[in-house]
Design a protein around this motif. Structure first.
Motif, mmCIF file in Angstrom:
data_model
loop_
_atom_site.group_PDB
_atom_site.id
_atom_site.type_symbol
_atom_site.label_atom_id
_atom_site.label_comp_id
_atom_site.label_asym_id
_atom_site.label_seq_id
_atom_site.Cartn_x
_atom_site.Cartn_y
_atom_site.Cartn_z
ATOM 1 N N LYS A 268 0.830 -1.212 0.000
ATOM 2 C CA LYS A 268 0.000 0.000 0.000
ATOM 3 C C LYS A 268 0.866 1.265 0.000
ATOM 4 N N CYS A 269 2.017 1.213 0.658
ATOM 5 C CA CYS A 269 2.932 2.361 0.630
ATOM 6 C C CYS A 269 3.434 2.609 -0.792
ATOM 7 N N ALA A 270 3.757 1.521 -1.497
ATOM 8 C CA ALA A 270 4.218 1.646 -2.884
ATOM 9 C C ALA A 270 3.084 2.128 -3.788
ATOM 10 N N PHE A 271 1.876 1.643 -3.577
ATOM 11 C CA PHE A 271 0.738 2.069 -4.393
ATOM 12 C C PHE A 271 0.475 3.563 -4.212
ATOM 13 N N ALA A 272 0.627 4.040 -2.971
ATOM 14 C CA ALA A 272 0.381 5.452 -2.686
ATOM 15 C C ALA A 272 1.397 6.339 -3.415
ATOM 16 N N LYS A 273 2.648 5.889 -3.479
ATOM 17 C CA LYS A 273 3.676 6.678 -4.165
ATOM 18 C C LYS A 273 3.364 6.832 -5.649
ATOM 19 N N HIS A 274 2.774 5.788 -6.245
ATOM 20 C CA HIS A 274 2.450 5.825 -7.669
ATOM 21 C C HIS A 274 1.011 6.281 -7.918
ATOM 22 N N LYS A 275 0.311 6.631 -6.853
ATOM 23 C CA LYS A 275 -1.060 7.153 -6.941
ATOM 24 C C LYS A 275 -1.975 6.231 -7.753
ATOM 25 N N LEU A 276 -1.898 4.952 -7.430
ATOM 26 C CA LEU A 276 -2.770 3.979 -8.092
ATOM 27 C C LEU A 276 -4.156 4.041 -7.477
ATOM 28 N N SER A 277 -5.172 4.057 -8.316
ATOM 29 C CA SER A 277 -6.549 4.246 -7.835
ATOM 30 C C SER A 277 -7.216 2.912 -7.520
ATOM 31 N N TYR A 278 -8.031 2.937 -6.464
ATOM 32 C CA TYR A 278 -8.781 1.757 -6.045
ATOM 33 C C TYR A 278 -10.190 1.806 -6.648
ATOM 34 N N PRO A 279 -10.935 0.702 -6.609
ATOM 35 C CA PRO A 279 -12.312 0.723 -7.142
ATOM 36 C C PRO A 279 -13.146 1.783 -6.434
ATOM 37 N N ARG A 280 -14.048 2.404 -7.184
ATOM 38 C CA ARG A 280 -14.908 3.421 -6.590
ATOM 39 C C ARG A 280 -15.892 2.771 -5.621
ATOM 40 N N MET A 281 -16.246 3.507 -4.580
ATOM 41 C CA MET A 281 -17.114 2.971 -3.538
ATOM 42 C C MET A 281 -18.451 2.519 -4.106
ATOM 43 N N PHE A 282 -18.985 3.239 -5.079
ATOM 44 C CA PHE A 282 -20.279 2.872 -5.666
ATOM 45 C C PHE A 282 -20.203 1.488 -6.302
#
Length: 290
Positions: A268-282
């Motif tokens: 998750k730290c690595a994902f945050a650095k690359h600003k990878l997006s997660y599925p939308r809440m909807f």
């Protein structure tokens, strides 16, 4: 004497003869019980109980102080040692209280078999399954197994049941006869390592190759990872996004949840650095994540 009375007399005589025969057979099988024999029997039971307790503690103590790769192999001896002690105690007690001639052994065996068959069917089934399990080895002490809804590490293998310690630190006792009717899953089957699957979810627009590289690198650089075993990243597409599974092996199966946490936090730290997006809440709320 009338015919009816004579018939009753014959019946009574037959019943008396049968009772005498049964009593004689019982006297032939059961030896004379004395205070000394009772004291010996109590001593044998106490000795067997203490021996089992000492064996449990000794084997577990030894397994935790030797090289990791030998820990589970040492623990596997515990069920066999317990069976030897119980069998020896049973034979000694039978020799003490029974006249074990060839004919008497057959008589006792038949009687016990019938009694177990009717009165202790489930108990007998569990014991038989436990003995079969010693040779087929569907699980052993130290294995991480799932029977039905219960998952955990096998901490004790008794004659009738197996005890597993769940991730919540509960001890669950499961009769061996569950292997006849329940599906059994064994994560490590006597090996020190067990595969851990960590899942991650992303939106459709993410860079798939980047995520795969990050996950592989995270597993490769973890201090818990057994590098001699394969690391795999598997991806599947869902209506709500992309699902990734990181499959890797910790050095010790006991570290399953610590390892999973380590992989998740570092990824998750690595994902945050690359600003990878997660599925939308909807999308997550209206689609089934599986």
């Amino acid at each position: 004497m009338s015919a009816i009375n004579y018939q009753f007399y014959l019946l009574a005589q037959s019943a008396g003869d049968a009772a005498k025969e049964t009593a004689e057979q019982t006297r032939e099988i059961v030896s004379k019980i004395t205070t000394g024999k009772i004291a010996q029997g109590v001593f044998i039971l106490l000795a067997a109980y203490l021996t089992l307790k000492i064996l449990d503690k000794l084997v577990l103590w030894l397994s935790e102080r030797i090289a990791k790769e030998w820990r589970l192999r040492v623990k596997q001896f515990l069920p066999f040692l317990r069976m030897i002690v119980l069998t020896t105690a049973t034979v000694v007690l039978m020799n003490l209280f029974l006249n074990l001639s060839k004919e008497n052994i057959l008589a006792v065996t038949g009687t016990v078999a019938v009694a177990l068959g009717f009165a202790f069917k489930d108990f007998a089934s569990s014991i038989i399954a436990g003995i079969v399990g010693l040779f087929e080895s569907p699980y052993g002490v130290g294995d991480r197994i799932k029977i039905g809804e219960h998952y955990g590490e096998v901490v004790s293998y008794g004659l009738r049941s197996v005890q597993i310690q769940t991730p919540n630190d509960n001890i669950v006792t499961i009769p061996h006869n569950k292997i006849w009717t329940e599906a059994l899953s064994n994560s490590n089957a006597g090996a020190l390592e067990a595969q851990v699957v960590t899942e991650f979810y992303f939106a459709h627009e993410i860079d798939v190759n980047l995520v795969r590289k990050i996950l592989y690198r995270v597993a490769q650089t973890s201090k818990y990872t057994a590098l001699k075993l394969p690391i795999a990243v598997v991806m599947t597409e869902k209506p709500w996004g992309s699902s990734f599974k990181l499959k890797a092996y910790p050095l010790d199966a006991r570290d399953e949840f610590i390892y999973q946490t380590d992989l998740t936090v570092r990824a998750k730290c690595a994902f945050a650095k690359h600003k990878l997006s997660y599925p939308r809440m909807f999308d997550v709320e209206n689609k089934n994540i599986s």
